[in-house]
Design an enzyme around this catalytic site. Structure first.
Site, PDB file in Angstrom:
ATOM      1  CD  GLU A   1      -9.043 -16.946  -6.591  1.00 44.44           C
ATOM      2  OE1 GLU A   1      -8.032 -17.327  -7.210  1.00 44.44           O
ATOM      3  OE2 GLU A   1      -9.508 -15.793  -6.691  1.00 44.44           O
TER       4      GLU A   1
ATOM      5  CG  ASP B   1     -16.259 -18.088 -13.468  1.00 37.67           C
ATOM      6  OD1 ASP B   1     -16.676 -17.678 -14.561  1.00 37.67           O
ATOM      7  OD2 ASP B   1     -15.049 -18.149 -13.188  1.00 37.67           O
TER       8      ASP B   1
ATOM      9  CG  HIS C   1      -8.171 -17.930 -10.753  1.00 37.54           C
ATOM     10  ND1 HIS C   1      -7.959 -16.684 -10.212  1.00 37.54           N
ATOM     11  CD2 HIS C   1      -8.651 -17.686 -12.001  1.00 37.54           C
ATOM     12  CE1 HIS C   1      -8.295 -15.759 -11.093  1.00 37.54           C
ATOM     13  NE2 HIS C   1      -8.706 -16.341 -12.180  1.00 37.54           N
TER      14      HIS C   1
ATOM     15  CG  ASP D   1      -4.767 -16.632  -8.254  1.00 43.09           C
ATOM     16  OD1 ASP D   1      -5.199 -17.110  -9.328  1.00 43.09           O
ATOM     17  OD2 ASP D   1      -5.511 -16.273  -7.328  1.00 43.09           O
TER      18      ASP D   1
HETATM   19  C1  F6R Z   1     -13.515 -16.486 -16.266  1.00 37.61           C
HETATM   20  C2  F6R Z   1     -12.702 -17.349 -15.423  1.00 37.61           C
HETATM   21  C3  F6R Z   1     -11.327 -16.996 -14.997  1.00 37.61           C
HETATM   22  C4  F6R Z   1     -10.476 -16.375 -16.109  1.00 37.61           C
HETATM   23  C5  F6R Z   1      -9.106 -15.985 -15.572  1.00 37.61           C
HETATM   24  C6  F6R Z   1      -8.264 -15.288 -16.608  1.00 37.61           C
HETATM   25  O1  F6R Z   1     -14.799 -17.034 -16.472  1.00 37.61           O
HETATM   26  O2  F6R Z   1     -13.187 -18.361 -15.041  1.00 37.61           O
HETATM   27  O3  F6R Z   1     -10.690 -18.144 -14.507  1.00 37.61           O
HETATM   28  O4  F6R Z   1     -10.334 -17.283 -17.151  1.00 37.61           O
HETATM   29  O5  F6R Z   1      -9.270 -15.124 -14.485  1.00 37.61           O
HETATM   30  O6  F6R Z   1      -8.860 -14.053 -16.902  1.00 37.61           O
HETATM   31  P1  F6R Z   1      -8.349 -13.145 -18.112  1.00 37.61           P
HETATM   32  O7  F6R Z   1      -8.659 -13.897 -19.345  1.00 37.61           O
HETATM   33  O8  F6R Z   1      -9.140 -11.878 -18.006  1.00 37.61           O
HETATM   34  O9  F6R Z   1      -6.884 -12.958 -17.910  1.00 37.61           O
END
Ligand code: F6R
Length: 269
Positions: free
Chosen positions: A143, A67, A138, A136
């Site tokens: 989301e 992303d 994702h 959440d």
């Molecule tokens: C990042 C991504 C997100 C993260 C998720 C967890 O490229 O796609 O889905 O993997 O938000 O983020 P952290 O590792 O910072 O807790």
């Protein structure tokens, strides 16, 4: 799902690096799907170390990131392109032109999704996708209520995600509310998935993902539909798993097996 519980974050990073090392040494032209965020940082450090100290070779590898934010340029300090360059690509022998991050500044952002999907297909599809999970549920920036068959497209971030990620932006800085993300369908098309989660703040998310009902309301639960997912968590992130004892039992049996067979025997296209 294979659930591996690592005793601490360093062990977790090493176990994840073992899987990637095995993948790229067996298939040097592997296509990796990569994630940003705090969770994979230890893994990237370990890969850099293995490259520097043991010559782990990335020269044939291509990558596709999950992303990117919409509305900040690729060279912005908070862009996911900058994150990947600083935390991995600038320190290994990967061909930069073989690293891909969705285009968050395309002239027509609606076109960027299908273009990215086409690039992934042209590269032969993703062999191994690295994922983290949001509190959440994702994955990527899919989301809650994202279609389980979605492909790369623009998503609006939830308040929860904006709050979780606000730590990377200073108070007066523009924090994007939109992102372009691979879809859940895109992720499920990868040949293998490596999901990482650490810390108590992820314990509920890990339980829902592994043991909860499959639901668009909790996107990570869609991974239950994939036949080759390895979930590697530390003790804190595993703390709310009901079958924790069982996963540890399986892990012990598997460790014994790995001593007999090379893990690379399990890699195929
Ligand atoms: C990042 C991504 C997100 C993260 C998720 C967890 O490229 O796609 O889905 O993997 O938000 O983020 P952290 O590792 O910072 O807790």
């Amino acid at each position: 799902m294979e659930v591996i519980i690592a005793s601490d974050e360093n062990t977790l990073a090493r176990k994840c690096a073992d899987i990637i090392e095995s993948q790229i040494t067996t298939l040097p032209d592997s296509v990796l799907g990569l994630a940003t965020g705090s969770t994979p940082l230890g893994l990237y450090e370990e890969l850099i170390r293995r490259h520097r100290e043991h010559g782990l070779n990335f020269s044939g590898v291509s990558t596709f990131n999950l992303d990117e934010y919409i509305g900040i340029p690729a060279d912005h300090p908070q862009s996911y392109r900058t994150f990947m360059n600083q935390n991995l690509f600038d320190h290994i022998n990967i061909n930069q032109s073989q690293t891909h991050v969705p285009d968050g500044m395309g002239e027509n952002p609606l076109d960027s999704g299908p273009i990215y999907e086409k690039k992934i297909k042209e590269a032969g599809g993703i062999d191994l996708q690295v994922l983290g999970v949001g509190t959440d549920g994702h994955i990527g920036f899919n989301e809650p209520t994202s279609s389980l068959r979605s492909s790369t497209r623009i998503k609006t971030l939830t308040h929860q995600t904006l709050e979780d990620n606000s730590r990377f932006f200073s108070a007066d800085e523009f924090q994007p509310k939109l992102a372009i993300t691979m879809g859940i369908g895109t992720i499920l098309e990868s040949r293998r998935i490596l999901m990482m989660a650490t810390g108590e703040s992820k314990a509920l998310a890990v339980r829902e993902m592994v043991e909860g009902a499959i639901s668009a309301f909790f996107p990570a639960s869609a991974l239950q539909l994939h036949e080759r997912v390895t979930v590697i968590v530390d003790e804190a992130a595993a703390s709310k798993l009901e079958l924790k004892g069982y996963y540890k039992f399986v892990g012990k049996l598997q460790d014994d097996l790995i001593k007999k067979h090379r893990p690379s025997d399990w890699i195929s296209r």
